[in-house]
Design a protein around this motif. Structure first.
Motif, PDB file in Angstrom:
ATOM      1  N   VAL A 260       0.844  -1.223  -0.123  1.00 55.04           N
ATOM      2  CA  VAL A 260       0.013   0.244   0.057  1.00 55.04           C
ATOM      3  C   VAL A 260       0.849   1.190  -0.066  1.00 55.04           C
ATOM      4  O   VAL A 260       0.542   2.278  -0.632  1.00 55.04           O
ATOM      5  CB  VAL A 260      -1.008   0.025   1.151  1.00 55.04           C
ATOM      6  CG1 VAL A 260      -1.756   1.306   1.260  1.00 55.04           C
ATOM      7  CG2 VAL A 260      -1.840  -1.223   1.162  1.00 55.04           C
ATOM      8  N   ALA A 261       1.916   1.206   0.867  1.00 53.39           N
ATOM      9  CA  ALA A 261       2.856   2.341   0.997  1.00 53.39           C
ATOM     10  C   ALA A 261       3.594   2.710  -0.505  1.00 53.39           C
ATOM     11  O   ALA A 261       4.028   3.958  -0.415  1.00 53.39           O
ATOM     12  CB  ALA A 261       3.638   2.142   2.120  1.00 53.39           C
ATOM     13  N   THR A 262       3.633   1.817  -1.170  1.00 48.94           N
ATOM     14  CA  THR A 262       4.547   2.104  -2.680  1.00 48.94           C
ATOM     15  C   THR A 262       3.733   2.734  -3.590  1.00 48.94           C
ATOM     16  O   THR A 262       4.275   3.081  -4.606  1.00 48.94           O
ATOM     17  CB  THR A 262       4.933   0.980  -3.143  1.00 48.94           C
ATOM     18  OG1 THR A 262       3.845   0.001  -3.214  1.00 48.94           O
ATOM     19  CG2 THR A 262       6.063   0.247  -2.290  1.00 48.94           C
ATOM     20  N   THR A 263       2.392   3.259  -3.355  1.00 43.76           N
ATOM     21  CA  THR A 263       1.608   3.913  -4.212  1.00 43.76           C
ATOM     22  C   THR A 263       1.416   5.234  -3.705  1.00 43.76           C
ATOM     23  O   THR A 263       1.562   5.459  -2.291  1.00 43.76           O
ATOM     24  CB  THR A 263       0.185   3.202  -4.332  1.00 43.76           C
ATOM     25  OG1 THR A 263      -0.484   3.164  -2.954  1.00 43.76           O
ATOM     26  CG2 THR A 263       0.549   1.908  -5.114  1.00 43.76           C
ATOM     27  N   VAL A 268      -0.119   8.723   1.068  1.00 44.14           N
ATOM     28  CA  VAL A 268      -0.743   9.866   1.588  1.00 44.14           C
ATOM     29  C   VAL A 268      -1.845   9.649   2.747  1.00 44.14           C
ATOM     30  O   VAL A 268      -1.774  10.280   3.555  1.00 44.14           O
ATOM     31  CB  VAL A 268      -1.611  10.384   0.286  1.00 44.14           C
ATOM     32  CG1 VAL A 268      -2.601  11.473   0.980  1.00 44.14           C
ATOM     33  CG2 VAL A 268      -0.566  11.178  -0.705  1.00 44.14           C
ATOM     34  N   ALA A 269      -2.331   8.284   2.569  1.00 45.34           N
ATOM     35  CA  ALA A 269      -3.395   7.938   3.569  1.00 45.34           C
ATOM     36  C   ALA A 269      -2.528   7.638   4.888  1.00 45.34           C
ATOM     37  O   ALA A 269      -2.852   7.934   5.783  1.00 45.34           O
ATOM     38  CB  ALA A 269      -3.907   6.365   3.138  1.00 45.34           C
ATOM     39  N   TRP A 337       9.175  10.762  -2.195  1.00 41.16           N
ATOM     40  CA  TRP A 337       8.958  12.166  -2.106  1.00 41.16           C
ATOM     41  C   TRP A 337       8.059  12.534  -0.778  1.00 41.16           C
ATOM     42  O   TRP A 337       8.414  13.497  -0.318  1.00 41.16           O
ATOM     43  CB  TRP A 337       8.012  12.494  -3.542  1.00 41.16           C
ATOM     44  CG  TRP A 337       7.541  14.022  -3.065  1.00 41.16           C
ATOM     45  CD1 TRP A 337       6.296  14.411  -2.931  1.00 41.16           C
ATOM     46  CD2 TRP A 337       8.080  15.357  -3.500  1.00 41.16           C
ATOM     47  NE1 TRP A 337       6.096  15.791  -2.780  1.00 41.16           N
ATOM     48  CE2 TRP A 337       7.294  16.072  -3.295  1.00 41.16           C
ATOM     49  CE3 TRP A 337       9.486  15.522  -3.767  1.00 41.16           C
ATOM     50  CZ2 TRP A 337       7.572  17.606  -3.572  1.00 41.16           C
ATOM     51  CZ3 TRP A 337       9.841  16.778  -3.922  1.00 41.16           C
ATOM     52  CH2 TRP A 337       8.937  17.725  -3.627  1.00 41.16           C
ATOM     53  N   GLU A 338       7.130  11.704  -0.408  1.00 38.59           N
ATOM     54  CA  GLU A 338       6.254  11.986   0.722  1.00 38.59           C
ATOM     55  C   GLU A 338       7.366  11.896   1.978  1.00 38.59           C
ATOM     56  O   GLU A 338       7.260  12.527   2.932  1.00 38.59           O
ATOM     57  CB  GLU A 338       5.316  10.751   0.925  1.00 38.59           C
ATOM     58  CG  GLU A 338       4.255  11.001   0.013  1.00 38.59           C
ATOM     59  CD  GLU A 338       3.448  12.554   0.114  1.00 38.59           C
ATOM     60  OE1 GLU A 338       3.341  12.834   1.280  1.00 38.59           O
ATOM     61  OE2 GLU A 338       2.638  12.914  -0.841  1.00 38.59           O
TER      62      GLU A 338
END
Length: 442
Positions: A260-263, A268-269, A337-338
């Protein structure tokens, strides 16, 4: 003897045993016949039952009236879920067109299962109008579908049914009812029990929605439901408690978390979670702290009999799991980036020996860009930790977008070249031996 009239007099426990043994008997098949495509199909128990009860009197008259119906359907779903966990069983459910649809065409079992599940969620099964089907039954059949849609081939077959929309609709409905019941909750025990049941059903629906994230296309469908923030919050709570995904999967939520975290929507979530530290999510902090503890401190419960030898493996085994989690997470430029965008290295004047890294930025500052003696002296295992950091950086730079971000934001090449110049060993002949690992990175 009318079994449909006699069976209801037995206890539920006894009936559950009868149902389970009966279904196991009906599931028998001839391995030899299946292994020979050209051989005649052998008579299976289901054919014998159909001869004894042509009109399905047992099902029509006994099943709808029996209290242990919550048990029969659940047992059927449990058997189907176990079949779907194996490669051969999954192929059988998806592609073996041995069922006849209402229109008269041949269909595979998956279509019957998913249509039944849709009707359970929409409460459109008229044969069960007189009974209140508990959420556990619906959840059991969703779980069967989940064992299929968490695979790429299964999701491809189930996608036209838009099961994610049915689950989302049921989840929003129970969430609204849960909120209303909470506001009007009285001291009555009945309302309290109803509230707990609805909470359990809400979590069950969220868990099944979350499992769409097992594949990239499924993650896209999850994003379209608008429930990704709630799913990520639920996933994070399960991840921190180190719970396994389900009774059929003996692993935790780590793989799904990194997926999930790779998108971009996923990271963002994660960033929207209420628990944050220095702009980074607690999820990333958990991975980094676990990695730092294994890398710098080692196992606290291990007896120190001999000094720890220099590891010969490229990555120490105690750090491998955390390393792979970080690599999976940082393989996406959106996540990079995040986590690093518009953030500068701390470059402190002093680092405490027990000061742990808690973010990806801290890892880069402490393990990669080691540009002062203060940073060197703050590490218990300088060579091992620095080598680990450089290997992590080499994986991070494999993505061009991530490399350009690091280069433009931190002037990474110049920092590495300066580190390489600082690690030149002068020989008596006047020649220098340079650190080849730095050369490989730059």
């Amino acid at each position: 003897m009318r079994t449909d009239q006699i069976w209801p007099v037995f206890s539920n426990k006894y009936m559950e045993e009868i149902i389970e043994n009966t279904l196991s008997f009906l599931a028998l098949h001839s391995e030899q016949a299946m292994s020979r495509p050209g051989s005649e199909k052998s008579l299976e128990p289901i054919y014998l039952i159909s001869l004894l009860d042509i009109n399905a009197t047992l099902f029509k008259k006994w099943m709808p009236k029996l209290n242990s119906l919550e048990s029969a359907l659940t047992n059927v779903a449990d058997m189907l879920a176990r079949i779907a966990t194996t490669e051969r069983g999954l192929s059988l459910l998806l592609y073996d067109r041995n069922l006849v649809s209402a229109e008269g065409g041949n269909i595979s079992a998956v279509h019957g299962v998913v249509q039944f599940t849709q009707r359970l969620l929409a409460k459109e099964l008229h044969v069960f109008n007189e009974l209140e089907i508990p959420p556990a039954v619906s959840g059991a059949f969703i779980f069967v579908c989940r064992q299929m849609y968490k695979t790429c081939e299964g999701l491809q077959v189930l996608r036209p049914y838009s099961l994610h929309k049915y689950i989302t609709k049921a989840w929003r409905k129970v969430t609204f009812m849960h909120t209303s019941l909470t506001m009007a909750l009285t001291s009555l025990l009945l309302n309290l029990l109803s509230w707990f049941c609805r909470v359990a059903w809400e979590q069950m629906l969220l868990d099944n929605l979350l499992n769409f994230a097992a594949t990239p296309k499924g993650l896209l469908l999850l994003q379209q439901t608008g429930a990704i923030n709630e799913c990520v919050t639920y996933m994070f709570s399960r991840f921190t408690k180190k719970l396994q995904v389900s009774r059929c999967e003996k692993f935790g939520y780590g793989v799904m978390v990194t997926q999930v975290a790779t998108t971009a929507p996923g990271i963002v979530a994660f960033a929207k979670l209420s628990l944050t530290l220095t702009g980074i999510t607690v999820f990333v902090q958990t991975i980094v702290v676990e990695l730092w503890s294994a890398l710098e401190y080692g196992r606290e419960d291990a007896r120190v009999v001999h000094p720890k030898s220099t590891p010969m493996d490229p990555i120490d085994r105690s750090c491998l799991k955390s390393f792979l989690s970080l690599v999976n997470l940082l393989s996406s430029p959106h996540a990079v980036w995040e986590l690093l965008g518009h953030r500068a290295f701390p470059n402190k004047m002093e680092y405490n020996l027990r000061e742990m890294a808690t973010s990806v930025l801290d890892l880069m500052d402490r393990l990669i860009i080691i540009n002062s003696d203060t940073k060197i002296h703050s590490l218990f295992n300088y060579e091992q930790s620095h080598t680990f950091g450089l290997r992590l950086l080499s994986m991070l730079c494999c993505n061009l977008d991530s490399f350009l971000l690091l280069e433009s934001q931190y002037n990474l090449s110049e920092l590495l070249l300066q580190g390489q110049r600082d690690n030149v060993t002068e020989l008596p002949s006047g020649e220098g031996v340079r650190d080849q690992y730095f050369l490989g990175l730059v």
